[in-house]
Enzyme design. Structure first.
Site, PDB file in Angstrom:
ATOM      1  N   SER A 282       0.780  -1.066   0.051  1.00 53.14           N
ATOM      2  CA  SER A 282      -0.055   0.120   0.158  1.00 53.14           C
ATOM      3  C   SER A 282       0.549   1.530  -0.092  1.00 53.14           C
ATOM      4  CB  SER A 282      -0.902   0.109   1.233  1.00 53.14           C
ATOM      5  OG  SER A 282       0.013   0.527   2.651  1.00 53.14           O
ATOM      6  N   ASP A 283       0.024   2.293  -0.420  1.00 56.60           N
ATOM      7  CA  ASP A 283       1.088   3.697  -0.242  1.00 56.60           C
ATOM      8  C   ASP A 283       0.826   4.131   1.790  1.00 56.60           C
ATOM      9  OD1 ASP A 283       2.839   6.036  -0.517  1.00 56.60           O
ATOM     10  OD2 ASP A 283       1.133   6.703  -1.790  1.00 56.60           O
ATOM     11  N   TRP A 284       1.483   4.871   1.700  1.00 58.70           N
ATOM     12  CA  TRP A 284       1.658   5.282   3.438  1.00 58.70           C
ATOM     13  C   TRP A 284       0.140   5.461   3.969  1.00 58.70           C
ATOM     14  CZ3 TRP A 284       5.703   1.778   1.605  1.00 58.70           C
ATOM     15  CH2 TRP A 284       6.394   2.083   2.380  1.00 58.70           C
TER      16      TRP A 284
END
Ligand code: BGC
Length: 733
Positions: A282-284
């Site tokens: 995932s992106d953060w």
């Protein structure tokens, strides 16, 4: 390219601008893939569930500001390296921790968390795109990744493949281009370059993360065919050729579903249709539920930015109640393990020493080849060797060169010569908005390059002062800049402050005016027709000042080509205003991508619009004649001749210009070629059939009919087309 291989000792097998990876390499890669798959299956079978879940989520090891959490920090494992990401390993089975760092333009040091730790800072992604040189994309990424590995990292969170859909997007400087072929090919070489250093490379942000405005709540509505033929095609080419260990999903929503919990995007497109075997991280702060695991997300990264660590207790509960099938749990773990194995993270040898001087050389080559000469009336450039007085004008031209902000921000060995907090925006992103100028000033570089000339300086604060200096100089070189950063878009294409007025005053005082742009995006230039020359230097990286001086003085013959169109005005864009711009952060907005797959130059061609400067445009100090096009629609051959009197490089560009009598424009091949004066080179390109086709819902269709191809000095300067009759062809990915 001389000297590039000497230090990195890389065997680079390239098929520039074409789509077939060399056969020998494919066989070797298949062996590595099979060994990695087998090892992953065997190893996963030996794990406890606790160990399995430990690989599925990780945190951002930054003990500062909004990221600080003393309770958690007390429990940090010993091998944590402060930076972007950490996922615990399983020492019992020889699985190391994942230590992740940003990103494509250099190993970052967010918030200075590793005191004084510097790294080579490359030019902007758009500068890399402007080189049209896959070898340099490879070398640049290898540079970054080998430094990452030497610092103890084993996962690189680069590179950015998103297409430039909106020239006001604050992160475009991290990306490569507006074109799927160029971004795909260059992105693939960046992945290969990074992974050749023994780290996992991550392509991001999958998909349609085209704006920073309300990036967590921006819902991109796109037609499936349009998506497959544009942004997805760029990712597809980068993934099939580059084989990145990991794909990072985006913050935004695509057709109503968050990109990181988007079953269609992750399970159907990426994993089923493209048979992607690595893992999706995932992106953060992009995960909002444990169910994202069944929708195709394999790992929750930067978990403290999410509301919950979804991929621990909540996901364990899903396993217990059967809503996470056990097979899927194994699949998530195996994907992570197989990418770690395939890229040498298991039993990794100690990192080889890095040669920082050689890396600086690569940063300089990228800057030199990425600088685009947009205009050069009366051969104002290169500067005459006997020029006696030069006015260098512009904010901070005496201090350094500008860089872009956010998670990709680098700290080069020379340091920042100016750090100016811009502010605005909320939370961590606002704190990140700091204009950073890399040491190495254009003023000093020009003084060094022109030892006999009197080189004066004016900061350009007051147009009158700048004009006065210009009036008493042979030539005025004006540096204009525009800061861009992650988390923010620009409302328009203007240069901020009074820079336009300053350029107008300077050129009124001295018509022999040259403008150098340091920007992370295309910009408006109301003074374009008045000045003699314009040079787009982008954010040119740590060696940028020297590279700019090299080009201005003619030590280097410019060869960059625009990887993005410079629009005539925001009115000509598919969305003249950015939807929801200026609303409070996290305002929900649905945006129809009504340009479809016609981004940038394709949109202009469809609408009959001329750009301020078109995609593919770039001048040289020599001249080239490109011709002799022959094509059967599968391959193309042509020749390029240097008809001028200096060595130089040209980028041969081949466009599809009509299909079945309908005008259109698609880049279908490119190749950069270096030529001595008077010499000629024959070029052969392979045309990716997807660029001629339409997505038909289940695969690709080339309709029977006449296809016309033309060579271009840009997407707008085309030679007479060559027509080919093609048979109908249908195939799936
Ligand atoms: C960015 C990613 C980056 C991550 C870790 C996010 O804000 O969108 O590109 O890799 O942070 O720093």
């Amino acid at each position: 390219m001389r000297g590039l291989y000497a230090t990195t000792a890389l065997a680079m097998l390239l098929g520039c601008g074409s789509v077939t990876a060399p056969a020998k390499e494919q066989v070797a890669a298949a062996k590595v893939d099979a060994a990695a798959d087998n090892w992953a299956v065997k190893t996963e079978a030996q794990m406890t569930d606790e160990e399995r879940f430990s690989l599925l989520h990780g945190f951002m090891p930054i003990p500062l500001g909004p990221f600080a959490n003393p309770e958690l920090q007390a429990k940090w494992p010993k091998d944590v390296i402060p930076g972007a990401g950490y996922v615990a390993g399983v020492p019992r089975l020889g699985i190391p921790s994942q230590r992740a760092t940003d990103a494509s333009l250099g190993v970052t040091n967010p918030f200075g968390v590793r005191k004084g730790d510097t790294a080579t800072a490359l030019p902007a992604g758009l500068a890399i795109g402007a080189t049209f040189n896959p070898e340099l994309a490879f070398a640049g990424a290898h540079t970054v990744a080998s430094e990452a590995r030497a610092k103890g990292f084993n996962v690189l969170l680069g590179g950015g493949i998103n297409l430039v859909r909106d020239p006001r997007n604050g992160r475009n400087f991290e990306y490569i281009s507006e074109d799927p072929l160029l971004s795909g090919i260059m992105g693939a070489e960046a992945v290969r370059g990074a992974q050749s250093a023994g780290v996992v490379s991550t392509v991001k942000h999958f998909s349609l993360n085209s704006n920073e405005t309300n990036r967590h709540t921006w819902n991109a509505e796109v037609d499936e065919a349009a998506h497959r033929e544009s942004d997805l095609l760029a990712f597809q080419i980068a993934i099939e050729r580059g084989k990145p260990g990991s794909v990072m999903c985006a913050y935004n929503l695509v057709n109503g579903h968050k990109a990181c919990g988007n079953d269609h995007l992750l399970n159907t497109v990426l994993k089923r249709d493209w048979r992607y075997r690595g893992w999706v991280m995932s992106d953060w702060g992009a995960v909002s539920g444990a169910d994202f695991a069944v929708k195709g997300l394999d790992q929750q990264a930067g978990e403290q930015l999410d509301k919950q660590v979804w991929f621990d207790a909540p996901l364990k509960a899903m396993l217990a109640d059967g809503s996470l099938p056990r097979d899927r749990l194994s699949d998530m773990v195996r994907r992570i393990l197989r990418s770690m194995k395939a890229n040498g993270l298991i039993d990794a040898a100690p990192a080889p020493a890095v040669d920082m001087a050689a890396h600086a050389g690569i940063a300089r080559q990228i800057a030199q080849q990425g600088i685009v000469l947009l205009k050069n009336d009366g051969n104002a450039l290169p500067l005459a060797a006997n020029v006696s007085s030069v006015a260098v004008i512009g904010r901070n031209a005496h201090v350094g060169v500008l860089s872009g902000g956010g998670s990709s921000q680098g700290l080069p060995p020379g340091g920042w010569s100016a750090s100016i907090p811009v502010g605005g925006g909320e939370g961590a992103i606002g704190a990140w908005r700091v204009e950073r100028w890399f040491a190495g000033a254009p003023l000093a570089a020009l003084r060094e390059a022109l030892p006999k000339a009197r080189v004066g300086f004016d900061p350009g604060l007051y147009p009158q002062d700048a004009a006065a200096l210009a009036a008493r100089s042979d030539v005025a070189i004006v540096f204009v800049s525009k800061y861009e950063a992650e988390g923010f878009d620009s409302p328009d294409l203007s240069l901020p402050g009074n820079q336009d007025a300053m350029v107008e005053a300077v050129v009124a005082a001295n018509p022999n005016t040259i403008v150098v742009l340091e920007t992370g995006n295309p910009v408006a230039m109301p003074w374009r027709d008045k000045v003699k020359a314009i040079v787009a230097a982008w954010y040119p990286g740590q060696e940028g000042a020297a590279a700019i001086a090299d080009v201005l003085t003619g030590k280097v013959n410019p060869s960059g080509r625009l990887p993005v169109s410079f629009p005539a005005s925001t009115e000509t864009l598919p969305r003249p205003a950015i939807p929801s711009y200026g609303t409070p952060e996290n305002t929900h907005v649905t945006v129809q991508m009504n340009e479809g797959s016609d981004i940038g130059y394709r949109w202009n061609a469809r609408q009959g619009i001329k750009a301020l400067f078109p995609f593919g445009h770039g001048l040289s100090y020599t001249q080239f004649a490109t011709g002799g096009l022959r094509t059967d629609g599968t391959t193309a051959s042509l020749t390029v001749r240097n008809t001028g009197d200096r060595p130089g490089a040209s980028v041969a560009q081949l466009y599809l210009v009509s299909r079945g009598g309908k005008a259109m424009r698609r880049l279908v091949g490119f190749q950069r070629v270096e030529l001595a004066p008077g010499s000629e080179k024959a070029i052969r390109m392979t045309i990716d059939p997807r660029l001629l086709a339409d997505w038909n819902g289940a695969g690709w269709t080339i309709a029977a009919g006449e296809y016309r191809f033309a060579l271009g000095d840009s997407a707008e300067m085309l030679s007479a087309p060559v027509a080919v009759s093609l048979k109908r062809r249908v195939w799936s990915d």
